[in-house]
Design an enzyme around this catalytic site. Structure first.
Site, mmCIF file in Angstrom:
data_model
loop_
_atom_site.group_PDB
_atom_site.id
_atom_site.type_symbol
_atom_site.label_atom_id
_atom_site.label_comp_id
_atom_site.label_asym_id
_atom_site.label_seq_id
_atom_site.Cartn_x
_atom_site.Cartn_y
_atom_site.Cartn_z
ATOM 1 N N ASN A 9 0.866 -1.184 0.000
ATOM 2 C CA ASN A 9 0.000 0.000 0.000
ATOM 3 C C ASN A 9 0.901 1.232 0.000
ATOM 4 O O ASN A 9 1.522 1.555 1.011
ATOM 5 C CB ASN A 9 -0.883 -0.032 1.265
ATOM 6 N N TRP A 10 0.946 1.893 -1.151
ATOM 7 C CA TRP A 10 1.854 3.051 -1.266
ATOM 8 C C TRP A 10 1.283 4.301 -0.601
ATOM 9 O O TRP A 10 1.978 5.298 -0.473
ATOM 10 C CB TRP A 10 2.140 3.354 -2.744
ATOM 11 N N LYS A 11 0.018 4.254 -0.245
ATOM 12 C CA LYS A 11 -0.650 5.421 0.376
ATOM 13 C C LYS A 11 -0.489 6.652 -0.525
ATOM 14 O O LYS A 11 -0.454 6.524 -1.744
ATOM 15 C CB LYS A 11 -0.113 5.670 1.784
ATOM 16 N N HIS A 96 -9.500 0.656 5.032
ATOM 17 C CA HIS A 96 -8.227 0.924 5.706
ATOM 18 C C HIS A 96 -8.475 1.933 6.827
ATOM 19 O O HIS A 96 -9.339 2.793 6.716
ATOM 20 C CB HIS A 96 -7.220 1.472 4.682
ATOM 21 N N GLU A 98 -6.958 4.522 7.778
ATOM 22 C CA GLU A 98 -6.776 5.953 7.494
ATOM 23 C C GLU A 98 -8.037 6.563 6.871
ATOM 24 O O GLU A 98 -8.535 7.569 7.373
ATOM 25 C CB GLU A 98 -5.490 6.164 6.682
ATOM 26 N N GLU A 183 -5.282 -5.148 10.769
ATOM 27 C CA GLU A 183 -4.300 -4.081 10.890
ATOM 28 C C GLU A 183 -4.532 -3.305 12.183
ATOM 29 O O GLU A 183 -5.374 -2.383 12.221
ATOM 30 C CB GLU A 183 -4.430 -3.117 9.701
ATOM 31 N N GLY A 189 2.366 2.356 10.478
ATOM 32 C CA GLY A 189 3.275 3.476 10.259
ATOM 33 C C GLY A 189 4.037 3.887 11.504
ATOM 34 O O GLY A 189 4.720 4.911 11.512
ATOM 35 N N SER A 229 3.528 -2.235 10.203
ATOM 36 C CA SER A 229 4.990 -2.235 10.362
ATOM 37 C C SER A 229 5.633 -3.572 10.005
ATOM 38 O O SER A 229 6.567 -4.027 10.677
ATOM 39 C CB SER A 229 5.375 -1.796 11.785
ATOM 40 N N GLY A 250 2.802 -1.227 4.249
ATOM 41 C CA GLY A 250 2.792 0.192 3.913
ATOM 42 C C GLY A 250 4.194 0.694 3.619
ATOM 43 O O GLY A 250 4.722 0.535 2.522
ATOM 44 N N GLY A 251 4.817 1.272 4.639
ATOM 45 C CA GLY A 251 6.124 1.918 4.469
ATOM 46 C C GLY A 251 7.159 1.076 3.737
ATOM 47 O O GLY A 251 7.846 1.574 2.829
HETATM 48 C C1 PEP Z 1 -0.696 0.020 5.881
HETATM 49 O O1 PEP Z 1 -0.658 1.065 5.273
HETATM 50 O O2 PEP Z 1 -1.692 -0.713 5.715
HETATM 51 C C2 PEP Z 1 0.388 -0.341 6.784
HETATM 52 C C3 PEP Z 1 0.309 -1.487 7.409
HETATM 53 O O3 PEP Z 1 1.422 0.537 6.916
HETATM 54 P P1 PEP Z 1 2.876 0.238 7.575
HETATM 55 O O4 PEP Z 1 3.363 -1.053 7.005
HETATM 56 O O5 PEP Z 1 3.703 1.412 7.183
HETATM 57 O O6 PEP Z 1 2.663 0.139 9.054
#
Ligand code: PEP
Length: 271
Positions: A9-11, A96, A98, A183, A189, A229, A250-251
């Site tokens: 997930n590049w957000k 998600h 966010e 999640e 993040g 993470s 994500g990251g």
């Molecule tokens: C996500 O965006 O769904 C996520 C899990 O982010 P990260 O891996 O950065 O915690």
């Protein structure tokens, strides 16, 4: 048999030139290593077509990060399932934290009024899930508790309430083919990964909620990812757990080396 699925997930990251470099790098670093697992990336809407074209012929698929539940009409700023399909998407992320307005990293200037902007609720997640399925997309349905909910001992009830609400009027056949992502909001993040045993246990709560609604056979087929993470150094521990069928990343998905290493951790883990 549940095939492991790794999603990036590049957000809200990567303008088109950056998306191009990341995908080119990813193609090199994952070459020949994406057969045993399902792999996808979810770029921002503006890069979907480009990324889908660049990934054509590779094993890596493309997904949207969100969608609206109507196909078309006077809904300024929204993106529909047919538009995502037209842009080259096979998958879509729904619910998600966010877009639900639930953030792992503190956003001090996000007052309740500002948070209302993000707007997703259990009811909109359910509408989006129906729209995605009608449009032929493979949905990844996210559920997760905040730190306050966990500290209050409400993790399992939050997870089963969100899962049940998302599945309203979804058939058993549809449910069996779904992908869920557990999640924990506090792990997104933040660099704070949920301990693998606990992540596995809560992914099991998602599965047992599906089992309560549709029976054990459907629950055995549905896939449950963990997200929060995920990094190359914790991927094997997480992905080898019995209830964790993949990762929503994500990251680390913004670094081709890290995302490729997470993919490499996954093969032959079908459960
Ligand atoms: C996500 O965006 O769904 C996520 C899990 O982010 P990260 O891996 O950065 O915690």
């Amino acid at each position: 048999m549940r095939k492991t699925i790794i999603a990036g997930n590049w957000k809200m990251n990567c303008i088109r030139s950056e998306a191009k470099s990341l995908v080119e790098d990813l193609k090199v670093k994952t070459a020949g290593n994406t057969d045993a697992v399902d792999v996808l990336v979810c770029p921002p809407f503006t890069s979907l077509t480009l990324v889908a074209e660049l990934l054509e012929g590779t094993g890596i698929k493309v997904g949207g990060q969100n969608l609206f539940w109507k196909d078309k009409g006077a809904y300024t700023g929204q993106i529909s399932a047919p538009m995502l399909v037209d842009a080259g998407c096979e998958y879509v992320v729904i619910g998600h934290s966010e877009p639900r307005g639930r953030f792992g990293v503190a956003e001090p200037d996000f007052t309740p009024e500002i948070l209302a902007f993000f707007g997703d609720s259990d009811a909109t997640v359910n509408r989006k899930l129906h729209a995605a399925l009608k449009g032929g997309l493979k949905p990844i349905v996210c559920v997760g508790e905040t730190l306050a909910e966990r500290q209050a001992g409400n993790t399992d009830s939050v997870i089963s309430t969100q899962t049940t609400a998302a599945l309203k009027d979804i058939t058993a056949e549809q449910a069996a083919n779904l992908i869920f992502a557990y999640e924990p909001v506090w792990a997104i993040g933040t660099g704070e990964v949920c301990e693998a045993g606990e992540a596995d246990r809560v992914c099991g709560v998602v599965r047992s909620t599906v089992a309560a609604l549709y029976g054990p056979e459907v629950a055995e087929q549905a896939r449950v990812q963990y997200g929060g993470s995920v990094k190359p150094d914790n991927a094997v521990d997480l992905l080898s757990r019995p209830n964790i069928d993949g990762a929503l990343v994500g990251g680390a998905s913004l670094k081709a080396t890290d995302f490729a290493a997470i993919i490499a951790a996954a093969p032959e883990l079908q459960k």
